[in-house]
Design a protein around this motif. Sequence first.
Motif, short mmCIF file in Angstrom:
data_model
loop_
_atom_site.label_atom_id
_atom_site.label_comp_id
_atom_site.label_asym_id
_atom_site.label_seq_id
_atom_site.Cartn_x
_atom_site.Cartn_y
_atom_site.Cartn_z
N GLN A 117 0.83 -1.20 0.00
CA GLN A 117 0.00 0.00 0.00
C GLN A 117 0.87 1.26 0.00
OE1 GLN A 117 -2.45 -0.68 3.44
NE2 GLN A 117 -3.99 -1.85 2.31
N GLN A 118 1.92 1.23 0.79
CA GLN A 118 2.83 2.38 0.84
C GLN A 118 3.54 2.57 -0.50
OE1 GLN A 118 5.38 1.55 4.17
NE2 GLN A 118 3.79 2.02 5.68
N LEU A 119 3.98 1.48 -1.10
CA LEU A 119 4.63 1.55 -2.40
C LEU A 119 3.67 2.08 -3.47
CD1 LEU A 119 7.06 1.02 -4.25
CD2 LEU A 119 6.23 -1.34 -4.49
N GLU A 120 2.45 1.59 -3.45
CA GLU A 120 1.45 2.05 -4.41
C GLU A 120 1.21 3.55 -4.28
OE1 GLU A 120 -2.72 0.39 -6.20
OE2 GLU A 120 -2.39 0.13 -4.05
N ALA A 121 1.13 4.05 -3.05
CA ALA A 121 0.92 5.48 -2.82
C ALA A 121 2.11 6.28 -3.35
CB ALA A 121 0.71 5.74 -1.33
N ILE A 122 3.31 5.79 -3.13
CA ILE A 122 4.51 6.49 -3.62
C ILE A 122 4.50 6.53 -5.15
CG2 ILE A 122 7.02 6.35 -3.83
CD1 ILE A 122 7.00 5.15 -0.94
N LEU A 123 4.22 5.41 -5.77
CA LEU A 123 4.27 5.32 -7.23
C LEU A 123 3.15 6.11 -7.90
CD1 LEU A 123 5.22 1.56 -7.69
CD2 LEU A 123 6.73 3.56 -7.75
N GLU A 162 13.23 12.39 -4.94
CA GLU A 162 14.39 11.85 -4.23
C GLU A 162 14.02 11.22 -2.89
OE1 GLU A 162 17.93 14.24 -3.88
OE2 GLU A 162 17.45 15.24 -5.78
N TYR A 163 13.18 11.88 -2.13
CA TYR A 163 12.79 11.33 -0.84
C TYR A 163 11.96 10.06 -1.01
CZ TYR A 163 14.54 15.59 1.28
OH TYR A 163 15.34 16.61 1.69
N ASP A 164 11.19 10.02 -2.08
CA ASP A 164 10.40 8.82 -2.38
C ASP A 164 11.32 7.65 -2.70
OD1 ASP A 164 7.86 10.08 -2.11
OD2 ASP A 164 8.13 10.96 -4.10
N MET A 165 12.41 7.91 -3.40
CA MET A 165 13.37 6.85 -3.72
C MET A 165 13.91 6.24 -2.42
SD MET A 165 13.40 6.58 -6.97
CE MET A 165 14.92 5.77 -7.39
N HIS A 166 14.17 7.08 -1.45
CA HIS A 166 14.63 6.61 -0.15
C HIS A 166 13.58 5.72 0.50
CE1 HIS A 166 14.82 7.06 4.26
NE2 HIS A 166 16.10 6.90 4.07
N ASP A 167 12.33 6.15 0.44
CA ASP A 167 11.24 5.37 1.03
C ASP A 167 11.06 4.03 0.33
OD1 ASP A 167 10.83 7.43 2.83
OD2 ASP A 167 9.11 8.26 1.74
N VAL A 168 11.16 4.03 -1.01
CA VAL A 168 11.05 2.78 -1.76
C VAL A 168 12.20 1.85 -1.37
CG1 VAL A 168 11.23 1.74 -4.07
CG2 VAL A 168 9.77 3.74 -3.71
N HIS A 169 13.38 2.42 -1.24
CA HIS A 169 14.54 1.60 -0.85
C HIS A 169 14.31 0.95 0.50
CE1 HIS A 169 18.74 0.39 -0.75
NE2 HIS A 169 18.77 0.82 0.50
N SER A 170 13.82 1.70 1.46
CA SER A 170 13.61 1.13 2.79
C SER A 170 12.47 0.11 2.78
CB SER A 170 13.38 2.22 3.83
OG SER A 170 12.19 2.92 3.57
#
Length: 128
Positions: free
Chosen positions: A54-60, A66-74
């Motif tokens: 769900q978190q990944l879907e919201a990001i995408l 850049e901050y989203d890339m960090h969140d996806v990585h984690s």
Amino acid sequence: MKKLPVLALIAACAVWTPAAQADDAAAAPRVDHYQARQADDIEQTIANLREANQQLEAILAGEVGEYDMHDVHSLSYTIEDSLARLSEHLLEMKDIAGDMHFASEGLKRDDVIEHGKAYLSGVRKIID
């Protein structure tokens, strides 16, 4: 005469570049930067995976900065660990279903019941 060692050093540096070492870097062990969400059982593993998805879907759904890339990585750590654990669970269910199958071929009623109940109990944790 002094030019020869300098030229050799320049040539060696030109050959040894980060791009030239990319194959070696790919083979290096993976470094863990983040801790995946832990789970005590397969149900919690699935809950962790659902939440991370769900978190990944919201990001995408957004701009993915850049901050989203960090969140996806984690998030990737939890996603990968959850999928690995789910895969292990499915392999266990496959083995139990196989045992049930062979027991049914041998007309081993008690074994069919035992393996069938174990299979249903395990598979319900992921699809019910």
